[in-house]
Design a protein around this motif. Structure first.
Motif, PDB file in Angstrom:
ATOM      1  N   UNK A 127       0.842  -1.201   0.000  1.00 50.36           N
ATOM      2  CA  UNK A 127       0.000   0.000   0.000  1.00 50.36           C
ATOM      3  C   UNK A 127       0.882   1.259   0.000  1.00 50.36           C
ATOM      4  N   UNK A 128       1.184   1.728  -1.192  1.00 52.53           N
ATOM      5  CA  UNK A 128       2.071   2.888  -1.347  1.00 52.53           C
ATOM      6  C   UNK A 128       1.531   4.116  -0.613  1.00 52.53           C
ATOM      7  N   UNK A 129       0.212   4.248  -0.560  1.00 53.51           N
ATOM      8  CA  UNK A 129      -0.384   5.411   0.093  1.00 53.51           C
ATOM      9  C   UNK A 129      -0.062   5.476   1.579  1.00 53.51           C
ATOM     10  N   UNK A 130       0.276   4.341   2.184  1.00 49.38           N
ATOM     11  CA  UNK A 130       0.620   4.334   3.605  1.00 49.38           C
ATOM     12  C   UNK A 130       2.079   4.704   3.856  1.00 49.38           C
ATOM     13  N   UNK A 131       2.869   4.847   2.789  1.00 47.05           N
ATOM     14  CA  UNK A 131       4.290   5.178   2.940  1.00 47.05           C
ATOM     15  C   UNK A 131       4.612   6.615   2.539  1.00 47.05           C
ATOM     16  N   UNK A 132       3.700   7.277   1.859  1.00 43.99           N
ATOM     17  CA  UNK A 132       3.952   8.665   1.484  1.00 43.99           C
ATOM     18  C   UNK A 132       3.597   9.569   2.664  1.00 43.99           C
ATOM     19  N   UNK A 133       4.184  10.774   2.744  1.00 46.52           N
ATOM     20  CA  UNK A 133       3.773  11.711   3.797  1.00 46.52           C
ATOM     21  C   UNK A 133       2.268  11.966   3.703  1.00 46.52           C
ATOM     22  N   UNK A 134       1.587  12.078   4.834  1.00 45.72           N
ATOM     23  CA  UNK A 134       0.126  12.229   4.818  1.00 45.72           C
ATOM     24  C   UNK A 134      -0.372  13.354   3.907  1.00 45.72           C
ATOM     25  N   UNK A 135       0.379  14.452   3.833  1.00 43.71           N
ATOM     26  CA  UNK A 135      -0.072  15.574   3.005  1.00 43.71           C
ATOM     27  C   UNK A 135      -0.072  15.236   1.513  1.00 43.71           C
ATOM     28  N   UNK A 136       0.639  14.181   1.128  1.00 42.44           N
ATOM     29  CA  UNK A 136       0.707  13.793  -0.289  1.00 42.44           C
ATOM     30  C   UNK A 136      -0.021  12.478  -0.566  1.00 42.44           C
ATOM     31  N   UNK A 137      -0.840  12.063   0.378  1.00 39.07           N
ATOM     32  CA  UNK A 137      -1.477  10.742   0.254  1.00 39.07           C
ATOM     33  C   UNK A 137      -2.272  10.607  -1.049  1.00 39.07           C
ATOM     34  N   UNK A 138      -2.944  11.666  -1.460  1.00 39.55           N
ATOM     35  CA  UNK A 138      -3.758  11.600  -2.668  1.00 39.55           C
ATOM     36  C   UNK A 138      -2.902  11.540  -3.933  1.00 39.55           C
ATOM     37  N   UNK A 139      -1.612  11.837  -3.806  1.00 40.64           N
ATOM     38  CA  UNK A 139      -0.708  11.786  -4.952  1.00 40.64           C
ATOM     39  C   UNK A 139       0.148  10.517  -4.947  1.00 40.64           C
ATOM     40  N   UNK A 140      -0.209   9.565  -4.100  1.00 33.53           N
ATOM     41  CA  UNK A 140       0.636   8.381  -3.903  1.00 33.53           C
ATOM     42  C   UNK A 140       0.909   7.623  -5.198  1.00 33.53           C
ATOM     43  N   UNK A 141      -0.004   7.679  -6.152  1.00 31.12           N
ATOM     44  CA  UNK A 141       0.132   6.878  -7.372  1.00 31.12           C
ATOM     45  C   UNK A 141       0.410   7.725  -8.605  1.00 31.12           C
ATOM     46  N   UNK A 142       0.708   9.004  -8.389  1.00 33.03           N
ATOM     47  CA  UNK A 142       1.011   9.887  -9.509  1.00 33.03           C
ATOM     48  C   UNK A 142       2.413   9.609 -10.041  1.00 33.03           C
ATOM     49  N   UNK A 143       2.650   9.980 -11.278  1.00 31.82           N
ATOM     50  CA  UNK A 143       3.955   9.805 -11.926  1.00 31.82           C
ATOM     51  C   UNK A 143       4.868  10.945 -11.501  1.00 31.82           C
ATOM     52  N   UNK A 190       8.050  14.626  -2.514  1.00 31.44           N
ATOM     53  CA  UNK A 190       9.023  15.137  -1.545  1.00 31.44           C
ATOM     54  C   UNK A 190       8.858  14.533  -0.157  1.00 31.44           C
ATOM     55  N   UNK A 191      10.006  14.288   0.489  1.00 29.70           N
ATOM     56  CA  UNK A 191      10.078  13.883   1.887  1.00 29.70           C
ATOM     57  C   UNK A 191      10.795  14.977   2.665  1.00 29.70           C
ATOM     58  N   UNK A 192      10.975  14.761   3.947  1.00 29.07           N
ATOM     59  CA  UNK A 192      11.722  15.713   4.761  1.00 29.07           C
ATOM     60  C   UNK A 192      13.197  15.728   4.356  1.00 29.07           C
ATOM     61  N   UNK A 193      13.901  16.778   4.796  1.00 27.19           N
ATOM     62  CA  UNK A 193      15.345  16.934   4.572  1.00 27.19           C
ATOM     63  C   UNK A 193      15.710  17.055   3.090  1.00 27.19           C
ATOM     64  N   UNK A 194      14.757  17.470   2.262  1.00 32.99           N
ATOM     65  CA  UNK A 194      15.030  17.607   0.849  1.00 32.99           C
ATOM     66  C   UNK A 194      15.107  16.286   0.101  1.00 32.99           C
ATOM     67  N   UNK A 222      17.811   8.978 -16.303  1.00 32.91           N
ATOM     68  CA  UNK A 222      16.867   9.547 -15.350  1.00 32.91           C
ATOM     69  C   UNK A 222      17.541  10.712 -14.639  1.00 32.91           C
ATOM     70  N   UNK A 223      16.886  11.267 -13.658  1.00 34.79           N
ATOM     71  CA  UNK A 223      17.458  12.315 -12.817  1.00 34.79           C
ATOM     72  C   UNK A 223      16.957  12.080 -11.404  1.00 34.79           C
ATOM     73  N   UNK A 224      17.881  11.893 -10.467  1.00 37.45           N
ATOM     74  CA  UNK A 224      17.536  11.490  -9.113  1.00 37.45           C
ATOM     75  C   UNK A 224      18.312  12.354  -8.134  1.00 37.45           C
ATOM     76  N   UNK A 225      17.723  12.603  -6.979  1.00 40.48           N
ATOM     77  CA  UNK A 225      18.447  13.346  -5.943  1.00 40.48           C
ATOM     78  C   UNK A 225      19.645  12.528  -5.476  1.00 40.48           C
ATOM     79  N   UNK A 226      20.743  13.230  -5.158  1.00 39.85           N
ATOM     80  CA  UNK A 226      21.954  12.541  -4.712  1.00 39.85           C
ATOM     81  C   UNK A 226      21.808  12.028  -3.283  1.00 39.85           C
ATOM     82  N   UNK A 227      22.460  10.901  -3.000  1.00 43.74           N
ATOM     83  CA  UNK A 227      22.690  10.532  -1.612  1.00 43.74           C
ATOM     84  C   UNK A 227      23.483  11.649  -0.952  1.00 43.74           C
ATOM     85  N   UNK A 228      23.200  11.910   0.314  1.00 44.29           N
ATOM     86  CA  UNK A 228      23.969  12.922   1.037  1.00 44.29           C
ATOM     87  C   UNK A 228      25.444  12.527   1.064  1.00 44.29           C
ATOM     88  N   UNK A 229      26.284  13.398   0.537  1.00 41.96           N
ATOM     89  CA  UNK A 229      27.707  13.122   0.497  1.00 41.96           C
ATOM     90  C   UNK A 229      28.189  12.512  -0.801  1.00 41.96           C
TER      91      UNK A 229
END
Length: 221
Positions: free
Chosen positions: A37-53, A57-61, A205-212
């Motif tokens: 259930x992907x919707x249970x892993x997204x931040x609550x404010x983005x729950x309705x966007x859980x299945x969007x392409x 965003x999560x915390x800490x950028x 693709x384009x992905x955020x870097x691991x910290x460091x």
């Protein structure tokens, strides 16, 4: 009940209209993406966007990968039921849950303590018992006491650390996105021998870097 049915329809559409058309044909992977259930892993404010392409965003950028990238990652790693898995970058815990459904045991590293705590709670709620989340940095300080059959790196690196390859067992697979934004390359490495790693390019693709793991800053003249 209507909300639940909407989520089920949205999950089905995500798998059939986004993930499968992007060359994800492994039925085990498609089944897992249709069950966790992907919707249970997204931040609550983005729950309705859980299945969007979208990369949500999560915390800490940090951010969750797009579902299509998650699907390609899981397919490329070909996780078997008896595989031990290392994940570098837990994030929301969704990929962790998928890896745990496919493999025997998952050890996931998360550099941010609050993200690690939330992921543990989400995994527990989802009934995932074969995954552990460690507050640790995969780029420094982490020293595994064993090798792994599968390593999933969920953030980009400017260049692939040799340690990631060294942690693979013979026959093991490593998924990682390398390069410089905005054009990066998703790669799967397979360890063929002590010193030989087969490299397969999967997609851009384009992905955020691991910290460091960011590229060094360019000097301005």
């Amino acid at each position: 009940m209507a909300g639940s049915l909407n989520f089920e329809r949205a999950r089905f559409n995500m798998v059939e209209q986004q993930v499968r058309p992007w060359d994800v044909i492994d039925t085990r992977v498609l089944d897992v993406l249709g069950e966790v259930k992907r919707e249970d892993f997204v931040p609550p404010r983005h729950r309705k966007l859980a299945f969007a392409d979208l990369a949500l965003p999560l915390e800490h950028g940090e951010s969750m990968m797009k579902p299509v990238v998650e699907g390609r990652l899981l397919q490329a790693l070909a996780v078997q039921a008896d595989d031990e898995v290392l994940e570098i970058g837990t994030g929301s815990g969704f990929v962790t849950a998928c890896l745990a459904r496919l493999g025997r045991m998952v050890t996931s590293l998360e550099i941010h303590a609050d993200l690690a705590d939330r992921a543990r709670a989400r995994l527990g709620t989802a009934g995932i018992r074969n995954a552990e989340v460690l507050h640790a940095d995969g780029l420094k300080g982490f020293r595994p006491d064993r090798g792994y059959d599968v390593i999933a790196v969920t953030g980009a690196v400017a260049s692939v650390p040799q340690a990631f390859k060294d942690w693979l067992r013979p026959g093991g697979r490593l998924f990682v996105v390398r390069g410089q934004s905005p054009v990066m390359e998703a790669i799967v490495y397979t360890r063929k021998s002590e010193s030989w790693f087969e490299e397969q390019s999967l997609f851009e693709t384009d992905l955020k870097y691991l910290a460091g793991a960011e590229p060094p800053p360019r000097f301005q003249v």
